[in-house]
Scaffold this active site. Sequence first.
Site, short mmCIF file in Angstrom:
data_model
loop_
_atom_site.label_atom_id
_atom_site.label_comp_id
_atom_site.label_asym_id
_atom_site.label_seq_id
_atom_site.Cartn_x
_atom_site.Cartn_y
_atom_site.Cartn_z
N ASP A 163 0.85 -1.18 0.00
CA ASP A 163 0.00 0.00 0.00
C ASP A 163 0.90 1.25 0.00
O ASP A 163 1.80 1.35 -0.82
CB ASP A 163 -0.97 -0.02 1.19
CG ASP A 163 -2.13 0.94 1.02
OD1 ASP A 163 -3.14 0.54 0.43
OD2 ASP A 163 -2.02 2.09 1.45
N TYR A 296 -3.10 11.11 -0.08
CA TYR A 296 -3.48 10.95 -1.47
C TYR A 296 -3.40 12.29 -2.21
O TYR A 296 -2.86 12.38 -3.31
CB TYR A 296 -4.91 10.40 -1.56
CG TYR A 296 -5.05 8.98 -1.07
CD1 TYR A 296 -5.06 7.92 -1.97
CD2 TYR A 296 -5.15 8.71 0.29
CE1 TYR A 296 -5.18 6.62 -1.52
CE2 TYR A 296 -5.28 7.41 0.75
CZ TYR A 296 -5.29 6.37 -0.17
OH TYR A 296 -5.39 5.07 0.28
N HIS A 356 -4.44 -7.66 -0.43
CA HIS A 356 -3.80 -6.38 -0.16
C HIS A 356 -3.25 -6.27 1.27
O HIS A 356 -2.26 -5.60 1.49
CB HIS A 356 -4.82 -5.27 -0.40
CG HIS A 356 -4.26 -3.90 -0.35
ND1 HIS A 356 -3.38 -3.41 -1.30
CD2 HIS A 356 -4.42 -2.88 0.54
CE1 HIS A 356 -3.05 -2.16 -1.01
NE2 HIS A 356 -3.67 -1.82 0.10
#
Length: 390
Positions: A163, A296, A356
């Site tokens: 990630d 982000y 993930h």
Amino acid sequence: MADQPEPYRISISDDSLKDLQQRLALAKIPSQLESSDGDPWSSGTPANEVQRLIDYWKAGFDWRKAEAKLNELPQYRTQIEVEGFGSLDIHWPGSFIEVSKLLPLLNGDENNPAFHVVAPSLPNFGFSSGVTRRGFGLAQYAEVLHKLMVKLGYEQYVTQGGDWGFWITRAIGFLYPEHCKASHINMVLAKPPRFTENPWLALQHSLLPYSERETKGFKRSAWFERSGFGYNLLQSTKPQTIGAALEDSPVALVSWIYEKLHDWSDSYPWTDDEILTWISIYWFSTAGPAASVRIYYETMHTGWAQGGSYERLVEYIPHVKLGIAHLPREISIVPLTWAAGLGPVVRQSEHADGGHFAAWEVPETIVQDLRAMFSEYGPCYQVVSGQGGY
């Protein structure tokens, strides 16, 4: 806080728990959009799943029990000075809920190396400081973690991540190759090899057929780009908007986080206690849930080190030996020839299970790779001076 690391224990106030209970008591659950394909998850976290978790969070989940379990891990905080941003309190272990399954497996014996594990809470996450000043991008996250390792006495170290850990691990290798001697990643982002940069890999890529894993991987990656990427678009463009919902509403936070736990794992049987422990860490975090989406936006809008794009990190980074784990239910799955172009790759492993959240879903897989890389006959044996700074 003193300059030296200090022991830390999670201790959420009774007032914070009372505030959460009041919000849960007033929770309003949305109606459910009909499914056209028979999959109740196709439009997001189903309303009945949200209702169930909110009910359990309100009347069944015991945060104090979860808090006590988390506090069994040795935890610390220290201040790290970040250029242009002042001093931040950094807590570790960081993604401690995820790394906790790895820790007991990384004890050394006569056949396997021992590791010192430092798992920091990133700024804006967990129990580290938040940052509201603009410009805190990948270079700054890398600076924090590098300085933390040096402060703890690890002039040389290796990194492991998925990630955001993929991006930050890559950034550390790019910026601090004299200190970061090797990396292992379990989320893989890469581009097709080009003849102008790596003719041998490009030739392999053009001549060899894709394996079954790689063919399925393209479909999985395409699904994510088509149906699972909406969160990223919002968080990287309007973090303040979604942040307001996550900060104020436990319903919003449950819906937002649980969707990823469900969609991104490999049929992992999440328990309600696991789900709510993960979500509660976001809710009770030092900077608040809204802070967690800022990375982000900053990554997309902050110039990368040396004035380049963050996409430089999916190109070849020399000097740092690289191990790569390929998992079948990751959100990005690429061919071996693509991944080989990320750097001096010493190991690529293809696994039958895992998604993930690999360190939580299949911790033995990560440990297997690390042991293969750093054991006596591995390609990274004694890559760190003294074999003591993993």
